[in-house]
Design an enzyme around this catalytic site. Structure first.
Site, PDB file in Angstrom:
ATOM      1  N   GLU A  44       0.838  -1.202   0.000  1.00 15.49           N
ATOM      2  CA  GLU A  44       0.000   0.000   0.000  1.00 15.49           C
ATOM      3  C   GLU A  44       0.872   1.250   0.000  1.00 15.49           C
ATOM      4  O   GLU A  44       0.577   2.231  -0.684  1.00 15.49           O
ATOM      5  CB  GLU A  44      -0.921   0.012   1.214  1.00 15.49           C
ATOM      6  CG  GLU A  44      -1.968  -1.093   1.197  1.00 15.49           C
ATOM      7  CD  GLU A  44      -2.800  -1.104   2.454  1.00 15.49           C
ATOM      8  OE1 GLU A  44      -4.005  -0.842   2.352  1.00 15.49           O
ATOM      9  OE2 GLU A  44      -2.230  -1.365   3.537  1.00 15.49           O
ATOM     10  N   LYS A  73     -11.889   4.144   1.223  1.00 15.19           N
ATOM     11  CA  LYS A  73     -10.762   3.399   0.651  1.00 15.19           C
ATOM     12  C   LYS A  73     -11.383   2.259  -0.158  1.00 15.19           C
ATOM     13  O   LYS A  73     -11.829   1.260   0.416  1.00 15.19           O
ATOM     14  CB  LYS A  73      -9.871   2.866   1.775  1.00 15.19           C
ATOM     15  CG  LYS A  73      -8.602   2.184   1.317  1.00 15.19           C
ATOM     16  CD  LYS A  73      -7.753   1.794   2.526  1.00 15.19           C
ATOM     17  CE  LYS A  73      -6.443   1.185   2.114  1.00 15.19           C
ATOM     18  NZ  LYS A  73      -5.580   0.884   3.280  1.00 15.19           N
TER      19      LYS A  73
END
Length: 123
Positions: free
Chosen positions: A21, A98
């Protein structure tokens, strides 16, 4: 109290607990409800009597794209705090979505929403 809404702001950031990420990043969406007294702006029709929307956008953009957090919770809290400390707002509601967290399963997205008031940050 009057409100200003920002819906579906989109930014690319590097927030998350996992290394991929931080390395690859992903899209984040931010929605805002900003509570302020807009009566003077409504009467005067003058920009100096309201909150400049471009300044709000830039503030959020700098946080999402320019900083890094492990948790979306922290990202959301920082956005709320900065908005309250940098602009004449009484309250903010911040939602950060997200859409692609590393979770096995079928879902559209995950999101964190926080509501904070000016007195939460008074010194």
């Amino acid at each position: 109290m009057d409100k200003i809404y920002f819906n579906g702001m989109s930014f690319y950031g590097y927030h998350g607990v996992f290394g991929a990420e931080a390395e690859l990043g992903q899209r984040f969406y931010v929605d805002l409800e900003l509570f302020a007294d807009l009566s003077l702006a409504g009467a005067s029709d003058e920009l100096q009597h309201t909150i400049n929307y471009a300044d709000i956008y830039t503030c959020v953009q700098k946080i999402v794209e320019g900083e890094r957090f492990n948790l979306v919770e922290k990202l959301t809290a920082v956005i709320a705090e900065r908005l309250l400390t940098q602009f004449p707002l009484q309250e903010v509601k911040v939602k950060v979505t997200k859409p692609n967290p590393p979770i096995n399963g079928h879902y559209e997205s995950v999101a964190i929403e926080m509501t904070r008031k000016r007195e939460d940050f008074a010194s």
